[in-house]
Design a protein around this motif. Structure first.
Motif, PDB file in Angstrom:
ATOM      1  N   ILE A  11      25.141  23.879 -78.145  1.00 50.73           N
ATOM      2  CA  ILE A  11      23.916  23.484 -78.848  1.00 50.73           C
ATOM      3  C   ILE A  11      24.114  22.163 -79.580  1.00 50.73           C
TER       4      ILE A  11
ATOM      5  N   SER B 104      29.131  28.641 -77.816  1.00 49.16           N
ATOM      6  CA  SER B 104      27.692  28.385 -77.730  1.00 49.16           C
ATOM      7  C   SER B 104      27.232  27.384 -78.787  1.00 49.16           C
TER       8      SER B 104
ATOM      9  N   MET C 276      15.491  22.923 -74.257  1.00 47.64           N
ATOM     10  CA  MET C 276      15.983  22.197 -75.424  1.00 47.64           C
ATOM     11  C   MET C 276      15.808  20.695 -75.235  1.00 47.64           C
TER      12      MET C 276
ATOM     13  N   ILE D 234      22.285  29.769 -72.552  1.00 49.76           N
ATOM     14  CA  ILE D 234      21.855  28.384 -72.690  1.00 49.76           C
ATOM     15  C   ILE D 234      21.859  27.672 -71.343  1.00 49.76           C
TER      16      ILE D 234
ATOM     17  N   CYS E 249      17.940  31.379 -77.795  1.00 47.45           N
ATOM     18  CA  CYS E 249      17.690  30.034 -77.266  1.00 47.45           C
ATOM     19  C   CYS E 249      16.214  29.935 -76.888  1.00 47.45           C
TER      20      CYS E 249
ATOM     21  N   GLY F 249      17.922  27.609 -70.709  1.00 45.97           N
ATOM     22  CA  GLY F 249      17.490  27.215 -72.044  1.00 45.97           C
ATOM     23  C   GLY F 249      17.780  25.754 -72.340  1.00 45.97           C
ATOM     24  N   ALA F 250      18.861  25.216 -71.763  1.00 46.97           N
ATOM     25  CA  ALA F 250      19.204  23.811 -71.979  1.00 46.97           C
ATOM     26  C   ALA F 250      18.086  22.886 -71.521  1.00 46.97           C
TER      27      ALA F 250
ATOM     28  N   ALA G 153      22.871  29.864 -83.382  1.00 48.12           N
ATOM     29  CA  ALA G 153      23.410  29.340 -82.112  1.00 48.12           C
ATOM     30  C   ALA G 153      24.570  30.183 -81.598  1.00 48.12           C
TER      31      ALA G 153
END
Length: 409
Positions: A384, A380, A354, A335, A290, A350-351, A328
């Protein structure tokens, strides 16, 4: 004493430099803080002449002022300060060493599906807290057990065993792909951008994006074709040497590397070669699993030559088409959880990164080399897909064509 304090701050991932540490020592020697600091400033005054000249609260404010340059690090500093001076527990330090003897492989664990189903998995916070306790309590090697850091067992900590959700320590490569964090630093290999076999069809799919650019400026295309034809007929120069002015598509390519992506190296290399051949305005970076606060261009130097994700967002404008390439496939913690990266304690989830990237580059897509039939079984991948507004496409000719059609709108 303050040497240990300095390393406590560094272990907490605070960007504290040696220069700032020396500055703190100078301030203390000069008597900057304390109820008697005004007396200490008099000529000939010495610190030992004024008992109680320093209070912990005074030192807290002085050290924070000298060592912390950004307010966003205040909470992290407070936790580290409290951990050192007041005995408040810190998160697990992933910089400490583990005796190699604890991790030597002597046996290979074999469990049935029923046995595996009986093993309970810990949540993220419980996993981190339990590992910290194991470090404090464990004094020797363990093998085949379910509790300690060891090998060949069902403990969530160690190597060459099985646990549905653990921390992999001292194992050469992934076996069950169930670890939520990997203790050891791993080496990744750059994707080869010179692959030719199998790239022809990929190039055709990618040209849909270039075709849109040509259709958007037909007048320039006609002029360009006229110049190319005239030059070729007159024998002035090879037609291939005339620049294709319509090839002005800008692409920012972010590629997952290492771990489960090792299964897809050949296909990703084919795509990478095709992208480099088709788009002259191409920028690319690597990430693992990620995207977090930094990426890199050379996997051998990924920890010494980092590129801040914030800098990447600021450097390239919205004209760039953002393409993620990755399977992913990871723990959802990677994430959604701060500190969830398998390689280091990321400060933000990580979100968050993103969302920042997709907001900065409205025209984006995610290309997934995993077979589309297994997507529904990977939690996961579902996460994503939600973060990318369902803009995930398989690494197939049809998938690439659909992704290029989306980016062309």
């Amino acid at each position: 004493m303050l040497i240990d304090f300095f390393y406590t701050l560094r272990s907490a991932k605070l960007p504290v430099s040696v220069k700032e540490y020396l500055m703190l020592l100078e301030a203390l020697e000069a008597g900057v803080v304390g109820p008697n600091s005004d007396k200490l400033s008099l000529p000939g005054a010495k610190i030992e002449d004024h008992e109680g000249a320093y209070k912990l609260e005074d030192f807290y404010y002085l050290s924070r002022t000298v060592l912390v340059k950004d307010e966003k690090h205040y909470d992290k500093f407070d936790r580290a300060f409290a951990a050192y001076f007041k005995g408040v527990e810190m998160r697990t330090d992933f910089t400490q060493d583990i005796p190699l003897e604890w991790l030597r492989k002597n046996l290979e664990l074999e469990l049935s599906a029923e046995d595996k189903a009986k093993i309970e998995k810990m949540g993220w916070d419980e996993l981190m807290e339990t590992l910290k306790k194991r470090f404090e309590e464990q004094k020797e090697r363990h093998e085949g057990g379910s509790k300690w850091i060891g090998t060949g067992g069902t403990s969530p900590f160690g190597a060459n065993g099985f646990n549905p959700q653990g921390i992999r320590i001292g194992q050469e490569k992934s076996r069950n792909r169930s670890a939520v964090k990997v203790w050891d630093q791993r080496a990744y290999k750059d994707y080869d951008d010179t692959q030719e076999l199998g790239t022809r069809n990929i190039k055709v799919a990618l040209r849909r994006l270039r075709k849109f650019a040509r259709q958007g400026n037909e007048e320039e295309l006609d002029l360009d074709d006229t110049i190319r034809s005239t030059a070729a007929n007159a024998g002035w120069l090879d037609i291939k040497m005339v620049p294709e002015r319509h090839n002005n598509v800008k692409v920012l390519l972010l590629m997952d590397v290492g771990g489960t992506m090792d299964d897809h190296i050949h296909r990703v290399e084919e795509m990478f070669s095709a992208v480099k051949a088709e788009f002259k305005h191409l920028e690319f970076y690597y990430f693992h699993n990620c995207v977090y606060d930094f990426m890199w261009k050379n996997n051998r130097r990924r920890f010494s030559e980092k590129f801040s994700t914030w800098d990447i967002i600021r450097k390239y404008n919205k004209d760039y088409k953002l393409i993620f390439v990755g399977d992913a496939t990871m723990s959802p913690y990677e994430i959604l959880q701060p500190g969830g990266s398998v390689e280091y304690n990321n400060e933000e989830a990580g979100a968050e990164w993103m969302q920042r990237l997709t907001n900065a580059f409205p025209k984006f897509a995610w290309i997934n080399p995993e077979p589309q039939g297994v997507w529904q079984y990977r939690q996961s991948i579902s996460v994503i897909q939600q973060l990318t507004n369902q803009r995930m496409y398989p690494l197939t000719i049809r998938g690439l064509e659909e992704a290029m059609r989306l980016l062309s709108k």
